[in-house]
Design an enzyme around this catalytic site. Structure first.
Site, PDB file in Angstrom:
ATOM      1  N   HIS A 248       1.324  -0.902  -0.203  1.00  0.00           N
ATOM      2  CA  HIS A 248      -0.019  -0.028  -0.211  1.00  0.00           C
ATOM      3  C   HIS A 248       1.066   1.117  -0.005  1.00  0.00           C
ATOM      4  CE1 HIS A 248      -4.358  -0.237   0.504  1.00  0.00           C
ATOM      5  NE2 HIS A 248      -4.778   1.944   0.467  1.00  0.00           N
ATOM      6  N   ASP A 279       3.179  -2.884  -7.027  1.00  0.00           N
ATOM      7  CA  ASP A 279       3.651  -1.901  -6.723  1.00  0.00           C
ATOM      8  C   ASP A 279       4.269  -1.239  -5.615  1.00  0.00           C
ATOM      9  OD1 ASP A 279       2.809  -1.155  -4.910  1.00  0.00           O
ATOM     10  OD2 ASP A 279       0.256  -0.879  -5.603  1.00  0.00           O
TER      11      ASP A 279
END
Length: 353
Positions: A248, A279
């Site tokens: 996150h 990511d």
């Protein structure tokens, strides 16, 4: 002065935004250890280029979930793009459509799904969903996504509660209240006469709930937030179609592994049976190359997209994507990789520093 790299966009974006907006975009959990490690961990990886190969043609194209994209560089779900630019997600969607890459639209977008899709009707898009206690709400959102042509559902699993984001607290930004208000407005648009309970993402959502989700959709289900081999193995056991290795952006639990470090563990666990993406911390073409070499099918960008948006709106997002794609193309050429398929673990080594 032209903006020639993602770091340039970051510096310029900060000048365009209020402190509260900038802190919301850049904010990290607690001491920001994971936020910093996401970037630093890439720099501990070195490249092993191969030379005397015909590099007159280099192709960055690849596929995710069977659909071709121009480069393995896509857009992560991030909330409230209108903080950075008035047109918000509509501008982001148009840039993604032009670039021919996937845009994962957040549940907490500034605009309705219908408005975003109308802005870029030919775009390749997935929908990110935070599961709620109200299954009528969940089903309604899934049905809307299906009707609007979304190609997959991305379920964020690392948010049973918001991370401790000190910047937002100092700025007295009540993110949870804003999210709840967004939910209520969305539901009132669909059911204006019905009183609907609203809640933050369901803290009790667990593996057994995935079967219920699978029963209400035929879309591929991607789990975002997996960092361990144990959860990767459970994801396969529960028949999901993909995993996004993600912490996150360092905004949830601090002091977890950097995404690029966790990627190796997850890729080893799935053994090529499902696609793995990542990511967190990607800032250069070499970062993309390293992630692909470690087994990521593609990478997703979060904050850099908002930097581009804050600088130049749609054009800024497109420039960020173009710069990173050009950097990847150059790195592939200099490393001896004619195609994404040729990028392998042999390309990298880990620094002893």
């Amino acid at each position: 002065m032209p903006l020639v790299c993602l770091a340039d966009f970051k510096a310029h974006a900060q000048k365009q935004l209020s402190k509260t907006s900038w802190d919301f975009i850049e904010g990290e959990a607690d001491d920001g250890i994971t936020y910093s490690e996401n970037i630093a961990a890439f720099k501990r990886i070195r490249l092993r280029p191969r030379y005397l190969r015909d590099m007159s043609k280099v192709d960055t194209r690849t596929t995710i979930q069977g659909q071709e994209i121009s480069a393995p560089i896509c857009i992560s779900p991030t909330a409230f793009h209108s903080i950075a630019w008035p047109d918000g997600e509509k501008s982001t969607a148009r840039a993604a459509q032009e670039a021919n890459i996937c845009y994962v639209i957040s549940s907490y977008a500034s605009y309705s799904l219908e408005d975003i899709v109308a802005a870029a009707p030919e775009g390749f898009r997935w929908f990110q969903l935070y599961m709620k206690s109200d299954w009528d709400f969940n089903k309604q959102m899934v049905q809307r996504a299906e009707a609007l042509g979304f190609k997959a559902l991305v379920i964020t699993i690392d948010t049973p509660v918001l991370g401790n984001r000190r910047r937002d607290k100092r700025n007295q930004l009540n993110l949870e209240a804003n999210i709840l208000l967004k939910d209520l407005r969305a539901l009132k648009e669909e059911k204006p006469t019905q009183s609907v309970p609203v809640s933050f993402p369901k803290a009790s959502f667990c593996w057994n709930d995935l079967s219920l989700l699978q029963s209400i959709t035929r879309l591929p289900i991607i789990l975002k937030g997996i960092l361990t081999k144990e959860d990767a193995e459970l994801a396969m056991k529960h028949n999901v179609q993909g995993i996004v290795v993600s912490n996150h952006g360092g905004r949830q639990l601090d002091e977890v592994s950097a995404s690029i470090d966790a990627l190796r563990e997850v890729v080893a666990a799935v053994k090529g049976k499902i696609e793995v993406y990542m990511d967190g911390g990607v800032r250069t073409g070499t970062d993309v190359l390293k992630a692909l070499a470690l087994g990521a099918r593609c990478i997703f960008l979060g904050r850099p997209i908002l930097w581009g948006l804050a600088c130049k709106g749609e054009d800024g997002v497109k420039e960020v994507l173009d710069i990173l794609t050009a950097e990847l193309h150059r790195c592939m050429t200099l490393s001896g990789c004619q195609s994404v398929a040729e990028i392998s673990p042999d390309l990298i080594q880990f620094s002893r520093l």
